[in-house]
Design a protein around this motif. Sequence first.
Motif, mmCIF file in Angstrom:
data_model
loop_
_atom_site.group_PDB
_atom_site.id
_atom_site.type_symbol
_atom_site.label_atom_id
_atom_site.label_comp_id
_atom_site.label_asym_id
_atom_site.label_seq_id
_atom_site.Cartn_x
_atom_site.Cartn_y
_atom_site.Cartn_z
ATOM 1 N N PHE A 1 0.813 -1.216 0.000
ATOM 2 C CA PHE A 1 0.000 0.000 0.000
ATOM 3 C C PHE A 1 0.847 1.267 0.000
ATOM 4 C CE2 PHE A 1 -3.577 -2.493 1.935
ATOM 5 C CZ PHE A 1 -4.483 -2.244 0.926
ATOM 6 N N GLY A 2 1.998 1.202 0.655
ATOM 7 C CA GLY A 2 2.818 2.399 0.804
ATOM 8 C C GLY A 2 2.319 3.242 1.967
ATOM 9 N N GLU A 3 2.894 4.403 2.095
ATOM 10 C CA GLU A 3 2.540 5.326 3.182
ATOM 11 C C GLU A 3 1.151 5.911 2.920
ATOM 12 O OE1 GLU A 3 3.325 6.951 6.773
ATOM 13 O OE2 GLU A 3 4.744 5.718 5.685
ATOM 14 N N MET A 4 0.397 6.123 3.992
ATOM 15 C CA MET A 4 -0.918 6.746 3.841
ATOM 16 C C MET A 4 -0.746 8.204 3.426
ATOM 17 S SD MET A 4 -3.566 5.603 6.825
ATOM 18 C CE MET A 4 -2.521 5.636 8.250
ATOM 19 N N ASN A 5 -1.657 8.687 2.591
ATOM 20 C CA ASN A 5 -1.613 10.104 2.240
ATOM 21 C C ASN A 5 -2.127 10.926 3.426
ATOM 22 O OD1 ASN A 5 -4.492 10.285 2.119
ATOM 23 N ND2 ASN A 5 -4.481 9.631 -0.010
ATOM 24 N N GLU A 6 -1.920 12.222 3.372
ATOM 25 C CA GLU A 6 -2.257 13.095 4.510
ATOM 26 C C GLU A 6 -3.754 13.087 4.829
ATOM 27 O OE1 GLU A 6 -0.250 14.449 6.761
ATOM 28 O OE2 GLU A 6 1.305 13.417 5.638
ATOM 29 N N TYR A 7 -4.594 12.990 3.816
ATOM 30 C CA TYR A 7 -6.039 12.941 4.054
ATOM 31 C C TYR A 7 -6.404 11.720 4.891
ATOM 32 C CZ TYR A 7 -11.015 12.396 3.246
ATOM 33 O OH TYR A 7 -12.362 12.231 3.438
ATOM 34 N N ARG A 8 -5.871 10.539 4.492
ATOM 35 C CA ARG A 8 -6.166 9.309 5.240
ATOM 36 C C ARG A 8 -5.601 9.374 6.645
ATOM 37 N NH1 ARG A 8 -4.171 4.313 2.260
ATOM 38 N NH2 ARG A 8 -5.150 3.259 4.001
ATOM 39 N N LYS A 9 -4.390 9.918 6.811
ATOM 40 C CA LYS A 9 -3.791 10.041 8.138
ATOM 41 C C LYS A 9 -4.666 10.917 9.036
ATOM 42 C CE LYS A 9 1.074 9.550 6.932
ATOM 43 N NZ LYS A 9 2.365 10.244 6.857
ATOM 44 N N ALA A 10 -5.134 12.040 8.502
ATOM 45 C CA ALA A 10 -5.985 12.945 9.280
ATOM 46 C C ALA A 10 -7.289 12.250 9.671
ATOM 47 C CB ALA A 10 -6.276 14.216 8.484
ATOM 48 N N PHE A 11 -7.834 11.471 8.755
ATOM 49 C CA PHE A 11 -9.078 10.750 9.016
ATOM 50 C C PHE A 11 -8.877 9.719 10.136
ATOM 51 C CE2 PHE A 11 -12.395 7.626 8.120
ATOM 52 C CZ PHE A 11 -13.494 8.463 7.991
ATOM 53 N N VAL A 12 -7.753 8.984 10.079
ATOM 54 C CA VAL A 12 -7.452 7.977 11.100
ATOM 55 C C VAL A 12 -7.239 8.650 12.450
ATOM 56 C CG1 VAL A 12 -5.738 6.267 11.849
ATOM 57 C CG2 VAL A 12 -6.557 6.265 9.489
ATOM 58 N N ARG A 13 -6.507 9.765 12.464
ATOM 59 C CA ARG A 13 -6.289 10.491 13.733
ATOM 60 C C ARG A 13 -7.616 10.944 14.341
ATOM 61 N NH1 ARG A 13 -2.396 13.407 10.691
ATOM 62 N NH2 ARG A 13 -0.381 12.399 10.901
ATOM 63 N N LYS A 14 -8.495 11.462 13.495
ATOM 64 C CA LYS A 14 -9.799 11.944 13.966
ATOM 65 C C LYS A 14 -10.608 10.792 14.570
ATOM 66 C CE LYS A 14 -12.948 15.279 12.111
ATOM 67 N NZ LYS A 14 -13.535 15.851 10.895
#
Length: 116
Positions: A78-91
């Motif tokens: 998959f590679g590294e998550m993009n910033e949108y996905r990271k923000a969604f996971v953090r939320k």
Amino acid sequence: IFRETLSKRGVRVITGLGKYFRQIDKNRNGFLSQAALKEALKAFHLEMPEGDFESLWLILDDSKSDKVDYGEFTHAIFGEMNEYRKAFVRKAYMKLDFNKTGSVPMVDVRKCYCAK
């Protein structure tokens, strides 16, 4: 080449492969043997010539432990998550960790999430 093959097959195959890994990991340690990985790839019609599989295994088993962390395997695909996905996971995590303890017990996850 293997990553390209998987990405062409789609997210369903990749997530299905991850689910399959968890099912065949009988002792729940997060690792797969060479035979188990080969079996999983075959189950998802991702067979490859033996030489290619050996090359893949050497890359995945960089610690020479004769086992592969399937979490690292899926991350490599998959590679590294993009910033949108990271923000969604953090939320989502912040909602689950409402006591701000830094960990979320399964009981709290069950209260907030239904996979149906």
